[in-house]
Write an enzyme that holds these catalytic residues in place. Structure first.
Site, short mmCIF file in Angstrom:
data_model
loop_
_atom_site.label_atom_id
_atom_site.label_comp_id
_atom_site.label_asym_id
_atom_site.label_seq_id
_atom_site.Cartn_x
_atom_site.Cartn_y
_atom_site.Cartn_z
N ARG A 118 3.35 20.55 -20.70
CA ARG A 118 3.41 19.36 -19.90
C ARG A 118 2.65 19.47 -18.18
NH1 ARG A 118 2.99 15.12 -19.39
NH2 ARG A 118 3.78 14.61 -20.96
N LYS A 153 -5.78 9.97 2.00
CA LYS A 153 -4.48 9.18 1.34
C LYS A 153 -4.32 10.13 -0.12
CE LYS A 153 -5.10 5.20 3.78
NZ LYS A 153 -5.39 3.24 3.36
N LYS A 185 -10.47 5.72 15.05
CA LYS A 185 -9.72 4.40 14.66
C LYS A 185 -8.97 3.66 15.74
CE LYS A 185 -7.17 5.09 10.28
NZ LYS A 185 -8.08 4.15 9.94
N GLU A 214 -14.70 3.47 13.98
CA GLU A 214 -13.71 2.37 12.76
C GLU A 214 -13.78 1.11 14.19
OE1 GLU A 214 -9.74 1.80 11.23
OE2 GLU A 214 -8.89 1.76 12.56
N ASP A 235 -13.88 -2.02 8.94
CA ASP A 235 -12.37 -2.08 8.79
C ASP A 235 -12.16 -4.02 8.15
OD1 ASP A 235 -10.36 -1.23 7.99
OD2 ASP A 235 -9.13 -1.88 9.65
#
Length: 299
Positions: A118, A153, A185, A214, A235
């Site tokens: 596994r 992410k 950002k 961004e 964006d």
């Protein structure tokens, strides 16, 4: 780990010590409450057995060196009863595979092989799923000149492995952490008091670090370019606006453009055809389905 496993990890661009920590943690989860009682009860001291990891569906393979590390460290941890569980790669990471293709051969005491099953498959199916998804995006934009890239992410602790899988699928990596590149950002802009001030602040503090900014609108793009930014993240711009952004940015030398937000496989080629250099796809690492692989005993 065996020297050959360490060499395979290095050749893949994976740091052996970091990979070992991740694999040891995964093995520890399975054996935290004692030995594998199910396998010990059902197969006992059965002699060496061999199995193959086989693809159940088409995809792109990733994670074979990590799977070999699982076998090495399971053996080193004494979970094989003093014997060795060994693995032989039958296919290479980055290979396209189809149903029925064997990708890895595993041999050792039956209980130990089942104990490794596994953990080994968790890495292989997850990483191969990312590589498969990335390949679908890379194929969708092939010939446009654009490249698909990942984001930060990622699952905690698995970033290096997940980004490796992206490379296996034909994608490229964005920054690995917060210090190897700057990404200004909206919240940074708000805190600094504007795009120009944010760019100036980053340049003053870290002049040698790559800087990306961004931009949500064409006005923001114009301000960023005038302030000296040469890597722009567009964006959530639609195709028409993205095309205008590309035309505006090409008036400046050395500009790189990355499209982000609202990207799907069915519109990827249209976005790439606008002339952007990259498509940023967070879903590669946070939402890719696993590739179905299974371990089948052969003898």
């Amino acid at each position: 780990m065996k020297p050959e496993t360490t060499s395979a990890l290095k050749a893949a661009g994976l740091e052996p010590d970091a990979t070992e920590r991740v694999v040891r943690s995964a093995i520890a989860e399975d054996f935290a409450y004692g030995p594998d009682v199910t396998s010990a009860s059902t197969v006992g001291d059965v002699a060496t057995m061999t199995g193959e990891v086989v693809a159940r569906q088409p995809g792109v393979l990733a994670g074979v060196p990590v799977a070999l590390a699982v076998l090495d460290l399971l053996t080193a941890g004494g979970h094989a009863g003093g014997a060795a569980v060994t693995g032989t790669a039958l296919r290479a990471d980055g290979d396209r595979i189809g149903p029925g293709d064997a990708v890895l051969r595993v041999s050792g005491p039956a209980a130990a092989v089942l104990g490794a099953e596994r953990t080994l498959l968790n890495f292989l199916t997850h990483l191969s799923g990312i590589a498969t998804s990335t390949r679908a995006w890379a194929d969708a934009i092939d010939g446009t000149g654009a490249v698909v890239r990942d984001t930060r992410k990622t699952l905690p602790g698995l970033r290096a492995l997940q980004k490796y899988a992206v490379r296996c699928g034909g994608g490229r990596n964005h920054r690995m952490g917060l210090g190897d590149a700057a990404l200004v950002k909206d919240n940074h802009v708000a805190a600094a008091g504007g795009i120009t001030k944010a760019i100036e602040a980053v340049r003053a503090a870290a002049p040698d670090v790559p800087l990306e900014v961004e931009c949500d609108t064409l006005d923001q793009l114009a301000e960023a370019l005038e302030a000296g930014a040469r890597f722009i993240l567009l964006d959530n711009m639609d195709v028409q606006t993205t095309r205008k952004a590309v035309l505006a940015a090409r008036e400046y030398d050395g500009v790189k453009l990355e499209s982000s937000g609202g990207l799907r496989l069915d519109n990827a080629r249209a976005v790439a055809a606008t002339g952007v250099d990259y498509l940023a796809v967070g879903a590669l690492t946070h939402s890719s389905a696993v590739l179905d692989l299974g371990l089948d005993f052969t003898s």
